[in-house]
Each structure stands twice: as structure tokens, then as C-alpha cells.
Design a protein around this motif. Sequence first.
Motif, short mmCIF file in Angstrom:
data_model
loop_
_atom_site.label_atom_id
_atom_site.label_comp_id
_atom_site.label_asym_id
_atom_site.label_seq_id
_atom_site.Cartn_x
_atom_site.Cartn_y
_atom_site.Cartn_z
N GLN A 141 51.14 12.35 17.92
CA GLN A 141 51.07 12.14 19.37
C GLN A 141 50.43 10.80 19.72
OE1 GLN A 141 49.00 15.79 20.36
NE2 GLN A 141 50.84 16.68 21.27
N ARG A 142 49.51 10.33 18.89
CA ARG A 142 48.84 9.06 19.23
C ARG A 142 49.81 7.88 19.17
NH1 ARG A 142 44.82 6.44 14.78
NH2 ARG A 142 46.38 5.67 13.33
N MET A 143 50.89 8.01 18.38
CA MET A 143 51.86 6.92 18.31
C MET A 143 52.58 6.71 19.63
SD MET A 143 51.27 5.81 15.42
CE MET A 143 52.54 4.55 15.51
N VAL A 144 52.55 7.74 20.49
CA VAL A 144 53.20 7.63 21.79
C VAL A 144 52.56 6.53 22.63
CG1 VAL A 144 53.62 8.87 23.96
CG2 VAL A 144 53.92 10.04 21.78
N PRO A 165 46.96 19.55 25.42
CA PRO A 165 47.26 18.15 25.05
C PRO A 165 45.98 17.36 24.85
CG PRO A 165 47.55 18.47 27.40
CD PRO A 165 47.29 19.83 26.83
N PRO A 166 46.02 16.31 24.04
CA PRO A 166 44.84 15.48 23.86
C PRO A 166 44.62 14.60 25.08
CG PRO A 166 46.70 14.50 22.73
CD PRO A 166 47.18 15.82 23.27
N THR A 167 43.37 14.27 25.37
CA THR A 167 43.11 13.30 26.43
C THR A 167 43.39 11.90 25.88
OG1 THR A 167 40.79 12.91 25.86
CG2 THR A 167 41.28 14.77 27.33
N ARG A 168 43.59 10.96 26.77
CA ARG A 168 43.86 9.60 26.33
C ARG A 168 42.65 9.03 25.58
NH1 ARG A 168 47.95 6.23 27.80
NH2 ARG A 168 47.66 4.01 27.36
N ALA A 169 41.45 9.36 26.05
CA ALA A 169 40.25 8.88 25.37
C ALA A 169 40.19 9.40 23.94
CB ALA A 169 39.01 9.30 26.15
N GLU A 170 40.57 10.67 23.73
CA GLU A 170 40.57 11.23 22.38
C GLU A 170 41.57 10.49 21.49
OE1 GLU A 170 39.40 15.86 23.52
OE2 GLU A 170 41.51 15.26 23.28
N LEU A 171 42.73 10.17 22.04
CA LEU A 171 43.73 9.46 21.26
C LEU A 171 43.25 8.05 20.91
CD1 LEU A 171 47.04 10.51 23.07
CD2 LEU A 171 46.26 11.22 20.80
N SER A 207 45.57 18.34 13.37
CA SER A 207 45.24 16.92 13.13
C SER A 207 46.50 16.11 12.90
CB SER A 207 44.30 16.80 11.92
OG SER A 207 44.92 17.27 10.73
N CYS A 208 47.50 16.69 12.24
CA CYS A 208 48.76 15.96 12.01
C CYS A 208 49.53 15.79 13.31
CB CYS A 208 49.61 16.71 11.00
SG CYS A 208 48.91 16.77 9.33
N LEU A 209 49.52 16.84 14.16
CA LEU A 209 50.17 16.71 15.46
C LEU A 209 49.51 15.62 16.28
CD1 LEU A 209 52.11 17.71 17.67
CD2 LEU A 209 50.36 19.40 18.31
N ARG A 210 48.18 15.56 16.24
CA ARG A 210 47.47 14.52 17.01
C ARG A 210 47.83 13.13 16.49
NH1 ARG A 210 47.13 17.85 20.38
NH2 ARG A 210 45.23 18.86 21.15
N ARG A 211 47.95 12.97 15.17
CA ARG A 211 48.32 11.66 14.63
C ARG A 211 49.71 11.25 15.10
NH1 ARG A 211 45.20 13.19 10.09
NH2 ARG A 211 46.95 14.25 9.09
N ASP A 266 52.86 11.26 28.85
CA ASP A 266 54.11 11.45 28.13
C ASP A 266 54.38 12.93 27.86
OD1 ASP A 266 56.00 11.43 25.69
OD2 ASP A 266 55.94 9.33 26.32
N VAL A 267 55.66 13.33 28.05
CA VAL A 267 56.05 14.72 27.86
C VAL A 267 55.82 15.17 26.42
CG1 VAL A 267 58.46 14.19 27.29
CG2 VAL A 267 57.88 16.39 28.35
N ARG A 268 55.81 14.24 25.47
CA ARG A 268 55.64 14.60 24.07
C ARG A 268 54.23 15.10 23.76
NH1 ARG A 268 58.13 9.08 21.80
NH2 ARG A 268 57.21 8.40 23.78
N HIS A 269 53.29 14.88 24.69
CA HIS A 269 51.96 15.45 24.53
C HIS A 269 51.91 16.92 24.92
CE1 HIS A 269 49.93 11.23 24.84
NE2 HIS A 269 50.47 11.46 23.66
N HIS A 270 52.94 17.41 25.58
CA HIS A 270 52.94 18.76 26.11
C HIS A 270 54.03 19.65 25.52
CE1 HIS A 270 50.27 17.47 29.47
NE2 HIS A 270 50.94 16.35 29.37
N VAL A 271 55.16 19.04 25.14
CA VAL A 271 56.36 19.81 24.79
C VAL A 271 56.85 19.40 23.41
CG1 VAL A 271 58.76 20.24 25.42
CG2 VAL A 271 57.02 20.11 27.20
N CYS A 272 57.25 20.36 22.63
CA CYS A 272 57.84 20.09 21.31
C CYS A 272 59.17 19.38 21.49
CB CYS A 272 58.03 21.39 20.55
SG CYS A 272 58.91 21.18 18.97
N GLY A 273 59.38 18.31 20.75
CA GLY A 273 60.62 17.55 20.88
C GLY A 273 61.80 18.22 20.24
#
Length: 542
Positions: free
Chosen positions: A69-72, A103-109, A63-67, A86-93
Motif C-alpha cells: 500500500q505504501r507504493m501507492v 486503512p493506514p494513515t498517510r503518516a504511518e505510510l 506488514s506485507c499489505l502495508r508495504r 487512494d481506493v487501494r488503501h480500502h479495497v482489494c484490487g
Amino acid sequence: MSGLASSPSPASPPPSRPALDPSDPDRLCRFCFDDLGSGTASSPEPLLSPCLCAGSSAHLHLSCLRRWQRMVVVDQHTHPAFYEDDVRHHVCGTCRAPYTCPPPTRAELMETFTGAEIAALLEVNRIVGSHAIFSETLDREITQPEDEMEDGDEMEDGDEMEGDDEVRLGGMARARREYLARSYVHWIRGAYLITGVDRDEGRMEVPIVGRLVAQLKATVSAEGRTYKLADPEPETGEDATHEQILEKLSRRAAASESGRTTVTYVADSGPSAGEDSILAVNLARPIPELRGGMAAQERRARERTASRHPDLPLSSIDTTHYYGGPCDEDDVQWCVVLGGSGAGWTIVKRYETALVLAGQRLMSEERGFSSGKVVTVDGLRARADLNGETGVCLNFAPAPVNRWNVRLRNGLGIAIKPENLACLGEQVPRAATVKVFWGDARWSRAQLLGETARGHWGFAKAGVSDVVVPSDQAWKGLDGRMVFAPVTEMTDENMRASRLQMERMRRGFGGGGEGGGEGEGEEGGGEEVVVEEEEGGEEGGD
């Protein structure tokens, strides 16, 4: 059109990943610095190690990762044509390894910004209404003074504007204002009835103005899927080249009165992105008079219907035509026929089907009323509070009941004797039996949720009041009924400031906050009541 980045394809990571040690008391999420996450003390959210990071960065809550990722997507465009995977939805920075969690779908975000309650309202027979502040913002953009220059056109100190420059800039300002007016008119004070939800079938249909066709990419990637630009006029033999497809789309846009066309991208066999299409029509923009191709289409539809169904009273069918939205606005896309059962209306695709259905309902007359007739309640004593209420006749229950089932504009369904109904008088605007919509609005689910998160749209349950009121009252009738997404990082800055000011004003007057809940009795599928009058009274037994 901005191309969408392809999903990253990094080298395969080493097989070993940091092992989770449940007994380690120092295991904390690298985002929230806690071990509970969205859970509780008795049931904490599991900690994951989805990448190759080690030490204090090894663990996180999903849930924290999703929060994070949504800022992207906060600064990204909400239109599907400009989505970026965005690559940040797939790869650790940090360690640059691909995440083991999908990765989350855009609708989920987008749903994390609007809330699940708002997302659940994206279904047929809901109203999508434009926010007053959003409408005012669009209005201001259209009415900018002609001498107001665009950013980047400012003159340097000491420059003098010559006559030809004034004419050129004035013409540019007028052209820009006309273009914005044609585009924005669909959204300003819009009241859209959702008429269909098309499930994701691996296609993206995007309305676009002709001047942008040349910027379309042959392929785009989104949500882990690759989409290919489809040929609008496929022919047998070899596939058309990208340049040939663009040429065909340009011709279609030039041939359209609106200067627009709809482009289609077809997905590969990748996983579904949940990109349902939300289809809706605007109840607030009537067409004063059908002309040209519209008038010819309407006349031919009536002629065909009359020849196939000579017994139907087509001349008695009231119709009102609307600009339904910017997509395929040269053709009828949807019709709403009053009557039937349930909500108080039926949604159909074809105009001829709507005429047949309305004609059949007119022929169902019982005791002076027919299905789809707009009526008022009159002369009740036991339920005098209902007198004067407007509603739509649904169907007649024969003997021994002998009552009309009526859906009132407040959502209440009642069974009432014919003598306690009255047709609307001449002084009251009558609703059309058939509402005909030329064109419609189309959003992907993620797009509409994104625009809602920006603060542009609110939602309400549709009721009889929405389909029987005059069009100039359709948007006003949503006041106080719509729910809006909360103010978040996604909210447009101008919307944020204005809404917070409105909230303070409401609290100062003792009123509720915006979007605190839906209006009472709005839904067409509300409580059902049989109205019983006293025996021997004015509205007594049969």
C-alpha cells in the motif's frame, strides 16, 4: 487544487469470508510467499484473510499489505492540499471487496519510508535542515537562463521567433524566476528550529498563493475524513457560499505583501488521522532592517511594553529579527529568549511577552552576569579543555554554591564560578537576547515525513550553538550533525543519484555514511558538571 477522492462505499460484502485453517501447511502470504512475515520461526506474524479472495490469494501478512500500500503514495504530492485517498488503501484490487483491516494513515505510510527513529525527532527543540543537494536543486531552478524555455513551449523545426515572442518569453521567464525565488528562498539552506507541535484537532491549514485560490474545492476527503473549506470571515446569519469564501480568500491574498493566504479545512467527526502540525522558524534568514508595517508593529509592541512595565531595561535588550517562514509572514509568530533553564532558551509566541521575559532576566544580574548572557569559559586549570567554550548563563545558584549554571554550545551543562566567565569580546559576534521571527513554516506530520522521505530534509538535536551563532553560520553548523532518511523508492531521483555518489566518496576516504547518527554532544539537555578547582589555586575556593 486537485480534489481528493472520497472513500469508497461499495456494497456490503457477503457475510462469509474464507476460513483460516491453521493446520493447512500450504498457507502462504500472497505477497512474500512465506508464512513468517515480520515475525520469527518461533513467533511468526499471523496470516490474515481480510477480503474475499480464496485459494492461494486468500492469505496475507498485514506488514506485507502495508508495504504494498505504501507504493501507492510514492508518486503522489507530499503537500496536504494534493493528498489522494487512494481506493487501494480500502479495497482489494482482485476481489473488489473492502478490507476488514483499517486503512493506514498517510503518516504511518510515510514513517515506513523514513523509519521510526526519524519520525521520533518531530518534536520541539529539534532542528530541521535542508539537504545540500536539495538546496542546490532549488538554486538551479531560480537561476535558469531567461532564454531557457519551459516544456511545451518548444518551437517546431523551421519556426522563427519574432521580436514580440522574445519579449513575451523573456518576461515569462523573469516572472517565473521571481516567483520561484520568493517561494524557494525559505527552503534553500534553511535551518528550522521546531517551536511547536499542534496535535490533530480535525483542521488542515494550508498556505497558498493567491492565483491558486480559485482552484480550491469546497470539500476534500483524506484518511477517511471529509474536510470542508472554512469561511475566513464568518458572519452571523446564513453560511457563505463556496464562491463567497473564495472571494474572501482572494482578497486576503491580494492584501498580503507576499501574495499568499492560509486556507483552513475543517474535518467532520471522522477518526483522527494523526495529522499533527509541525511549526518551525528559520534561524538562517535575518531581516536586515524592519520597514513599513513590520517597523510599526515592532514600535507599538515596545511602547506598550514600556508603558506597562516602566521598570524593565528595554533599551538594553538586544533583538534580531528573522523571516521565520512563508506562513503569516507579516506578523510575529514566535520569539526565542536566551536564558532560563534546560536547553538554554525559552520559546514564546508574543513579542511583548518576550520583551518582558528578557527584561526580567537582565535584571537578575549576579556577579556581573545575568540569565541569557552569552559568555565564554576562561581561566580554568582543572578543566582547561573547557576554556574558550561559548555558552549561555541559565540561572545563579546562591550561597553556599555561588555559581552560575551555564549551558555550553556542545550541550554540556556546568556550574561555574563567575570569575571563570567572560562576556564575549567585541571581536566575537554577539547573539541577540531575543530572536524575533516574522512568519513560520508549517507542515503536517505526514507532509514533513514525506518531504524527508524524498530526501529534502534532515534532523538534528538543537543546542546552544544553533541559537548563538551568526545567522550565516546557522545552516553550515548542521554539517555532519543531521540524520537523513534512507534512500528508498520515495527518494527523489536527483537526490538518490547524488547521495549514492556522496556515499561512495565517503567510503573511499574512510568516512562514515550520511545520516549514520547524530553529532556528539548536540543536545541542550546534556550532562551536568560542577567545575571544582584546586584549593588555593587561581580559581580556588570562595
